[in-house]
Design an enzyme around this catalytic site. Structure first.
Site, mmCIF file in Angstrom:
data_model
loop_
_atom_site.group_PDB
_atom_site.id
_atom_site.type_symbol
_atom_site.label_atom_id
_atom_site.label_comp_id
_atom_site.label_asym_id
_atom_site.label_seq_id
_atom_site.Cartn_x
_atom_site.Cartn_y
_atom_site.Cartn_z
ATOM 1 N N SER A 8 0.713 -1.409 0.030
ATOM 2 C CA SER A 8 -0.253 0.016 0.057
ATOM 3 C C SER A 8 0.837 1.066 0.212
ATOM 4 O O SER A 8 1.776 1.467 1.014
ATOM 5 C CB SER A 8 -1.064 0.067 1.301
ATOM 6 O OG SER A 8 -1.325 1.262 1.414
ATOM 7 N N HIS A 33 -1.250 -1.371 -4.100
ATOM 8 C CA HIS A 33 -2.729 -1.262 -3.312
ATOM 9 C C HIS A 33 -2.777 0.155 -3.217
ATOM 10 O O HIS A 33 -1.811 1.037 -2.709
ATOM 11 C CB HIS A 33 -2.812 -1.793 -2.115
ATOM 12 C CG HIS A 33 -3.912 -1.792 -1.587
ATOM 13 N ND1 HIS A 33 -4.745 -2.816 -1.644
ATOM 14 C CD2 HIS A 33 -4.300 -0.815 -0.268
ATOM 15 C CE1 HIS A 33 -5.821 -2.442 -0.613
ATOM 16 N NE2 HIS A 33 -5.485 -1.387 0.162
ATOM 17 N N ASP A 35 -5.158 3.231 -1.900
ATOM 18 C CA ASP A 35 -5.997 3.667 -0.809
ATOM 19 C C ASP A 35 -6.633 5.017 -0.880
ATOM 20 O O ASP A 35 -5.815 6.157 -0.518
ATOM 21 C CB ASP A 35 -5.615 3.710 0.643
ATOM 22 C CG ASP A 35 -5.134 2.183 1.033
ATOM 23 O OD1 ASP A 35 -6.056 1.452 1.242
ATOM 24 O OD2 ASP A 35 -3.925 1.883 1.709
ATOM 25 N N MET A 37 -9.243 7.959 0.381
ATOM 26 C CA MET A 37 -10.089 8.261 1.443
ATOM 27 C C MET A 37 -10.819 9.542 1.102
ATOM 28 O O MET A 37 -10.188 10.406 0.482
ATOM 29 C CB MET A 37 -9.288 8.285 2.528
ATOM 30 C CG MET A 37 -8.533 7.124 2.973
ATOM 31 S SD MET A 37 -7.510 7.321 4.373
ATOM 32 C CE MET A 37 -6.490 5.894 4.379
ATOM 33 N N HIS A 66 -8.567 0.584 -3.783
ATOM 34 C CA HIS A 66 -9.394 0.289 -2.412
ATOM 35 C C HIS A 66 -10.087 1.756 -2.405
ATOM 36 O O HIS A 66 -9.263 2.623 -1.737
ATOM 37 C CB HIS A 66 -8.478 -0.236 -1.378
ATOM 38 C CG HIS A 66 -9.264 -0.105 0.018
ATOM 39 N ND1 HIS A 66 -8.538 -0.228 1.182
ATOM 40 C CD2 HIS A 66 -10.493 -0.340 0.210
ATOM 41 C CE1 HIS A 66 -9.427 -0.326 2.254
ATOM 42 N NE2 HIS A 66 -10.706 -0.291 1.763
ATOM 43 N N MET A 68 -12.247 4.210 0.018
ATOM 44 C CA MET A 68 -12.784 4.176 1.419
ATOM 45 C C MET A 68 -13.727 5.587 1.378
ATOM 46 O O MET A 68 -13.212 6.526 2.208
ATOM 47 C CB MET A 68 -11.750 4.263 2.447
ATOM 48 C CG MET A 68 -11.177 2.827 2.668
ATOM 49 S SD MET A 68 -9.628 3.007 3.661
ATOM 50 C CE MET A 68 -8.563 3.056 2.080
ATOM 51 N N MET A 137 -10.572 -6.278 6.298
ATOM 52 C CA MET A 137 -9.958 -5.263 7.236
ATOM 53 C C MET A 137 -9.461 -5.805 8.377
ATOM 54 O O MET A 137 -10.296 -6.454 9.114
ATOM 55 C CB MET A 137 -10.682 -3.922 7.559
ATOM 56 C CG MET A 137 -11.120 -3.072 6.220
ATOM 57 S SD MET A 137 -9.741 -2.687 5.024
ATOM 58 C CE MET A 137 -8.525 -1.732 6.092
ATOM 59 N N GLY A 142 -8.458 3.880 7.393
ATOM 60 C CA GLY A 142 -8.555 5.429 7.530
ATOM 61 C C GLY A 142 -6.737 5.746 7.687
ATOM 62 O O GLY A 142 -6.317 6.882 7.468
ATOM 63 N N PHE A 143 -6.172 4.778 8.510
ATOM 64 C CA PHE A 143 -4.595 5.135 8.832
ATOM 65 C C PHE A 143 -3.809 3.833 8.697
ATOM 66 O O PHE A 143 -4.281 2.794 8.979
ATOM 67 C CB PHE A 143 -4.729 5.593 10.006
ATOM 68 C CG PHE A 143 -5.451 6.622 10.641
ATOM 69 C CD1 PHE A 143 -5.076 8.058 10.193
ATOM 70 C CD2 PHE A 143 -6.657 6.524 11.013
ATOM 71 C CE1 PHE A 143 -5.823 9.101 10.453
ATOM 72 C CE2 PHE A 143 -7.723 7.520 11.128
ATOM 73 C CZ PHE A 143 -6.867 8.908 10.947
ATOM 74 N N GLY A 144 -2.613 4.122 8.177
ATOM 75 C CA GLY A 144 -1.542 3.179 8.171
ATOM 76 C C GLY A 144 -0.874 2.866 9.370
ATOM 77 O O GLY A 144 -1.157 3.666 10.338
ATOM 78 N N ASP A 175 -6.151 -6.491 4.575
ATOM 79 C CA ASP A 175 -5.756 -5.104 4.639
ATOM 80 C C ASP A 175 -5.565 -4.812 5.788
ATOM 81 O O ASP A 175 -6.689 -4.374 6.574
ATOM 82 C CB ASP A 175 -6.577 -4.226 3.654
ATOM 83 C CG ASP A 175 -6.023 -2.702 3.438
ATOM 84 O OD1 ASP A 175 -4.872 -2.553 3.975
ATOM 85 O OD2 ASP A 175 -6.619 -2.191 2.896
ATOM 86 N N GLY A 176 -4.486 -4.245 6.454
ATOM 87 C CA GLY A 176 -4.287 -3.547 7.712
ATOM 88 C C GLY A 176 -3.274 -4.229 8.730
ATOM 89 O O GLY A 176 -3.960 -5.568 9.005
ATOM 90 N N GLY A 177 -2.513 -3.886 9.427
ATOM 91 C CA GLY A 177 -1.774 -4.725 10.469
ATOM 92 C C GLY A 177 -1.077 -5.898 9.785
ATOM 93 O O GLY A 177 -0.499 -6.774 10.635
HETATM 94 C C1 DX5 Z 1 -5.949 1.454 5.979
HETATM 95 C C2 DX5 Z 1 -5.524 1.328 4.648
HETATM 96 C C3 DX5 Z 1 -4.711 0.232 4.251
HETATM 97 C C4 DX5 Z 1 -3.313 0.699 5.166
HETATM 98 C C5 DX5 Z 1 -2.651 -0.517 5.688
HETATM 99 O O1 DX5 Z 1 -6.829 2.312 6.162
HETATM 100 O O2 DX5 Z 1 -6.858 0.539 3.855
HETATM 101 O O3 DX5 Z 1 -4.278 -0.162 3.132
HETATM 102 O O4 DX5 Z 1 -2.560 1.357 4.090
HETATM 103 O O5 DX5 Z 1 -1.263 -0.141 6.354
HETATM 104 P P1 DX5 Z 1 -0.718 -0.983 7.389
HETATM 105 O O6 DX5 Z 1 -0.156 -2.065 6.444
HETATM 106 O O7 DX5 Z 1 0.385 -0.053 7.734
HETATM 107 O O8 DX5 Z 1 -1.498 -1.464 8.513
HETATM 108 ZN ZN ZN Z 2 -6.370 -0.508 1.666
#
Ligand code: DX5
Ligand code: ZN
Length: 216
Positions: A8, A33, A35, A37, A66, A68, A137, A142-144, A175-177
């Site tokens: 991402s 990927h 993102d 928003m 993706h 959001m 998810m 919303g945040f990485g 996606d995420g974490g």
């Molecule tokens: C979260 C995004 C993710 C994000 C993942 O809102 O949709 O794609 O970039 O970030 P990481 O891998 O840092 O959790």
């Molecule tokens: Zn994403």
């Protein structure tokens, strides 16, 4: 089978986006990927189509977009103009999900749907035959760089069962974490595609981080 890895660019260095895309082009990443928003569906704003036009031009990898955002159907043509192969919308913003999925397919892209952590996988049962992929998810979008929500592993298992039960061919993306530790368990539970932002871009060697995820 090897997982599909989709880094991402939310965690990339936006001052040197061209360099970051080049790095991904020369890595074992399968997709990129993206993102998007809107500050409405999620409490953050990332980047929009004027920026993505340049990302698309620079990328040699397929784009996994993706969204959001609320009313994602308004942007089908914009996503298509990027040359994206996949357009992913959130279940939570689409009261007429079936229609949106058909419109994405008619526009020549693979349709995908994403579920927030609090949305049960059972809700996608009736759309499984129509989607190319379901994304779960692992954090609230919303945040990485957020902490992985453990329950996601079990949700991957539930979705895998639902996919077999309905004879669907849908892929499972998370996606995420995602990092080496969570990624390992997600693959074991049946995930096909791993998105990684922080785990790639904050690594000393991002290409090596991608390679390690790919070899999970
Ligand atoms: C979260 C995004 C993710 C994000 C993942 O809102 O949709 O794609 O970039 O970030 P990481 O891998 O840092 O959790
Ligand atoms: Zn994403």
């Amino acid at each position: 089978m090897e997982p599909i890895i989709s880094p991402s660019i939310l965690s990339a260095d936006f001052c040197h986006l061209g360099r970051e895309i080049d790095m991904l082009n020369n890595s074992e990443a399968d997709w990129i990927h993206i993102d998007v928003m809107d500050g409405v569906f999620v409490p953050n704003i990332s980047f929009g189509f004027p920026v993505l036009k340049h990302v698309a031009k620079a990328s040699t990898k397929p784009l996994d977009v993706h969204l959001m955002i609320v009313q994602p159907e308004k942007f089908i043509q914009e996503v298509r103009a990027l040359g994206a192969f996949l357009m992913n919308v959130h279940y939570e913003v689409c009261p007429h999900l079936h229609r949106v999925i058909q419109q994405i397919r008619e526009a020549g892209m693979q349709p995908a749907v994403t579920l927030n952590p609090a949305t049960p996988v059972s809700l996608v049962k009736d759309i499984l035959p129509d989607v190319y992929l379901v994304q779960l998810m692992g954090v609230n979008p919303g945040f990485g760089g957020q902490k992985f929500i453990e329950r996601t592993v079990e949700k991957v298992r539930e979705l895998r069962d639902l996919i077999s039960e309905t004879n669907s061919k849908a892929l499972i993306e998370v996606d995420g974490g995602v990092n080496l530790h969570t990624g390992d368990r997600l693959i074991e539970a049946g995930a096909d595609v791993l998105v990684a932002g922080n785990a790639v871009f904050s690594a000393n060697d991002p290409q090596e981080a991608i390679r390690q995820l790919k070899n999970l």
